[in-house]
Design an enzyme around this catalytic site. Sequence first.
Site, PDB file in Angstrom:
ATOM      1  N   SER A 100       0.744  -1.137   0.103  1.00  0.00           N
ATOM      2  CA  SER A 100       0.137  -0.033  -0.078  1.00  0.00           C
ATOM      3  C   SER A 100       0.784   1.381   0.165  1.00  0.00           C
ATOM      4  CB  SER A 100      -1.085  -0.066   1.150  1.00  0.00           C
ATOM      5  OG  SER A 100      -2.123   0.729   0.905  1.00  0.00           O
ATOM      6  N   LYS A 102      -1.324  -3.930  -3.266  1.00  0.00           N
ATOM      7  CA  LYS A 102      -2.607  -3.320  -2.692  1.00  0.00           C
ATOM      8  C   LYS A 102      -2.459  -1.766  -3.236  1.00  0.00           C
ATOM      9  CE  LYS A 102      -5.848  -2.200   0.536  1.00  0.00           C
ATOM     10  NZ  LYS A 102      -6.008  -0.828   0.212  1.00  0.00           N
TER      11      LYS A 102
END
Length: 414
Positions: A313, A338
Amino acid sequence: MGFMHKQIFRLGLSLLLVLCVTLGAWIEPAHALTEEQKLVAEVWRIVNRTYLDDTFNHQNWAAIRQKILEKPLKNQESAYVAIQKMLKTLDDPFTRFLNPEQYRSLQVNTSGELTGVGLQIGLNPQTGKLEVVAPIHGSPAEKAGILSRDRIVKIEGFATDELTLDEAAAKMRGPIGSTVTLRIAREGEDERDVQLVRDRIAVNPVIAQLQPGQGGKSIGYIRLTQFNANAPMELAHAISNLEQQGADAYILDLRNNPGGLLQAGVEIARLWLDSGTIVYTVNRQGIQGSFEAFGPALTDDPLVVLVNQGTASASEILAGALKENGRAQLVGEKTFGKGLIQSLFELSDGSGLAVTIAKYETPLHHDIHKLGIQPDKEVGSGLLTREQIATADDPQYQAAVEMLTKNRVMLGAV
């Protein structure tokens, strides 16, 4: 009827956090809705307005609302169940409802201090199973030997297949000194129960030290464990201190860093970049926003970034920005993958709603969701203890040192 809700953006295996306040208005149908129905309608409207997929998983979203509101909702709990059922039709594990207790727990978590076992958890995007992204440094979970990519099969006997991410987190939190038993599954090993004693978890995101390199040079080693609100300031202090100590090059360790605050990731990228795009964001209209570096960087010394399967992320945003702007080379394993952005809305009764509202792309417009980022030099790593990280026993770290030296990118080598 006017309303106000807090909106929190948090990017990570959990959420992307940036506080803001939005105003909006709606018109209710002529017949009066009960308080329970109003809450369901509030959730429906937020999703209708903001959800990334404007097909709503290829279904008639208005019909879903009608179907839910046709059934009587006797109390608050029945409204919560109806909301969860409605959101489940989107088939998106990151778009989810949080009851007031779960919402408060999330707010405590983002404050950088909590009481629990010290695990950062997420849903594997391929399997949907609950797994450990990384244990927090010095936590009960780390001391018990729980590792990144371990699957959490049960919590106090409850199968995690039946729990949302937030419900699982809530079950692992609790008063200092209380115990919780986790059933852990690790590839190639039998499942085992681990009993942990909850403690106060202070999340210090930066570990920094000056390490000897080769040829008389010194390497500033910085390990960043998550992107919380303090991370940019702490990292800036670390760079400044290492510069004063005579660092000639840097290794930034993002291994097992599950992400955190988008703004923290952007600000940290700016510490290393004089200019360039850091990340693009794309909503369902295809509108792109971007975050830029405007310099000056705190140091122009050579930089290698360590990544692995637990790098996710916001960590992937930072790694992608540094790689694609030519500022750093990446060493390690392909990252987690992600690439979705969630927004967290506070609802009228104190509960919360996480909604996937956008995706992000790297500076070269790569969408890395479920794909990850490939390192410049792929190097595997066995299971390392905390004491072995950034030592001669750490093959990824040693590969980074070698890259800084043999490629003649160390300061003074031309």
